[in-house]
Write an enzyme that holds these catalytic residues in place. Sequence first.
Site, short mmCIF file in Angstrom:
data_model
loop_
_atom_site.label_atom_id
_atom_site.label_comp_id
_atom_site.label_asym_id
_atom_site.label_seq_id
_atom_site.Cartn_x
_atom_site.Cartn_y
_atom_site.Cartn_z
N HIS A 151 0.86 -1.10 0.15
CA HIS A 151 -0.21 0.04 0.15
C HIS A 151 0.90 1.30 -0.05
O HIS A 151 0.27 2.26 0.05
CB HIS A 151 -0.92 0.03 1.24
CG HIS A 151 -2.18 -1.27 1.12
ND1 HIS A 151 -3.06 -1.04 1.79
CD2 HIS A 151 -1.97 -2.08 0.27
CE1 HIS A 151 -3.75 -2.21 1.62
NE2 HIS A 151 -3.39 -2.57 0.47
N ARG B 103 -6.76 2.52 1.95
CA ARG B 103 -7.43 1.30 2.33
C ARG B 103 -7.10 1.02 3.88
O ARG B 103 -7.27 -0.03 4.15
CB ARG B 103 -6.67 0.17 1.50
CG ARG B 103 -7.10 0.34 0.12
CD ARG B 103 -6.05 -0.41 -0.63
NE ARG B 103 -4.80 0.51 -1.02
CZ ARG B 103 -3.73 0.10 -1.92
NH1 ARG B 103 -4.03 -1.21 -2.81
NH2 ARG B 103 -2.83 0.70 -2.11
#
Length: 745
Positions: free
Chosen positions: A261, A405
């Site tokens: 990420h 996220r």
Amino acid sequence: MGVPFFSSLRCMVDLGPCWAGGLTAEMKLLLALAGLLAILATPQPSEGAAPAVLGEVDTSLVLSSMEEAKQLVDKAYKERRESIKQRLRSGSASPMELLSYFKQPVAATRTAVRAADYLHVALDLLERKLRSLWRRPFNVTDVLTPAQLNVLSKSSGCAYQDVGVTCPEQDKYRTITGMCNNRRSPTLGASNRAFVRWLPAEYEDGFSLPYGWTPGVKRNGFPVALARAVSNEIVRFPTDQLTPDQERSLMFMQWGQLLDHDLDFTPEPAARASFVTGVNCETSCVQQPPCFPLKIPPNDPRIKNQADCIPFFRSCPACPGSNITIRNQINALTSFVDASMVYGSEEPLARNLRNMSNQLGLLAVNQRFQDNGRALLPFDNLHDDPCLLTNRSARIPCFLAGDTRSSEMPELTSMHTLLLREHNRLATELKSLNPRWDGERLYQEARKIVGAMVQIITYRDYLPLVLGPTAMRKYLPTYRSYNDSVDPRIANVFTNAFRYGHTLIQPFMFRLDNRYQPMEPNPRVPLSRVFFASWRVVLEGGIDPILRGLMATPAKLNRQNQIAVDEIRERLFEQVMRIGLDLPALNMQRSRDHGLPGYNAWRRFCGLPQPETVGQLGTVLRNLKLARKLMEQYGTPNNIDIWMGGVSEPLKRKGRVGPLLACIIGTQFRKLRDGDRFWWENEGVFSMQQRQALAQISLPRIICDNTGITTVSKNNIFMSNSYPRDFVNCSTLPALNLASWREAS
């Protein structure tokens, strides 16, 4: 990974001015309009005249197709936004809609994606119109002139994404967007740009449609395997047979997700229906762009209705570079290992994440809740918050972090929270050493240290345990210096290969008390019950029990007959979707969506032997039974999807991937290191004394400094996983000495 390594973005429904490549959306729109007006000012042939021969297309037809495309795309975006706002407000949002809310492109990503959507829909419309005029098969981009392709690029807005990029002569810190890291080519590694391709794309039609799109069309002479069938026959195994990894902790899996990420995010379309026909991809199994549903094979163990499907949306396209013809995908994040998941990859978000009320250089923290007196991530201020729907009585919203996220699962939230606290701890200590530093200097210096910490933990502690010592020496030899001819962009294939982490996932989230005993209530929560459950962090004891669980629980071991657990193969997002997803099958479908070549093409790229027969494949895999199963599904090793082939290989000694994935992952991380001007060891980034101090840092020490945990993993946190054997008191671990950051007054 868990949904680790699984894309998901929250949609911001009110879009103000967006930045992309340094231009506001309004500026880009004006530039696009200016380009369009310039085109319209030139004499055009009469409207609608049919081309006399194949290859002559009226520019008026090109322009009318673009205008029609803009209307269709804008309408689809608007309807999507208003529909989900209304449903979330009324509380009638379906589980599927709740999930899709997390996966939208936002801000500058949305601007870049919309331009690419205009371009691709215009080409699609143009092809439909020309098909009615011509009977011979053709590729639409082959019949347009360079001038007409330029018209499309300009009028879509794609041509203006890199207009006006100028880099400062001196820069002490990274930009938030990654722009200007490479001074010769300022956009390399910057957010909202296309992935790089290490091998040419392989699409069914040569430029856009994925293999498996058209029934009956073969790949290398064989039918295209159904992704769900491959998952059923090869990935599936009974969960009670799961083998715990004796030499990897669950933190090994978790760092992989956090790192992923930091590196890449490929958003899915803002519109969830076909641009041209309006078919809804969420509820229909009709295959029309952007819908590419997974078909259900006969005798499926879970889904009995063969007419049903697992929903799938094609990734957002990127504006093309020099080659307008071949579809590529967009990376919404900076490529670099720069802790962008903490600080953001776009300026407006980065500012939003900071506490600007004083000159202390701090990141903003939660104003409503604390975790035993320690900071939590701030809440996002979405008008309609999907996290509220995972526990209606708790009323806990989604968190806000540098990557959208962060609320996907509590283990990931815990890592985000840890790094937020470390930033604020560093900024506070730097302030006491340098009282004259202002907020900007404190923020940038703390950010620079956190970025270095992520690099050190990744390259010193994590990657050697992924690759094993032989591949580590081969792909990541000792660092020499920055090289501006190295391309640091994330490769399209890496986004699929790095999903190897799905093989490490345990089917539960584990929570342990301060004696490392199961913590009641809910010591083992099934993964399918924790997705998007921000309330569990706030109301169930904070991040400490979760971090202990990650340190003292083994990861799952990837074995050739135990590849991925059913919690992610049958029950992924079960709570929030009309049908449970199959993550391994989605990985395979995604590789086709992205036009990735098959197994043998990547073996060739890596200089590895390419098996052609069952026997040869059995030799490579050291498993004839598995080779037979793969050949039964694919017909030829050439067609095996990169993820499936990669995770099927026997693991390298002391590593957790086979030779192919070691090559792809190792090659990518070498480029990310050597092509990063701000790499922590590059001369001039830190002083020699600062580098010596940074070399002492460790993830266990960061946990000690920012939580109530007093006993942590010793040695390598990713390897140790047995309490109390592998654990030590925090007092035995060296702390980061910031003395060399003190400036002479």
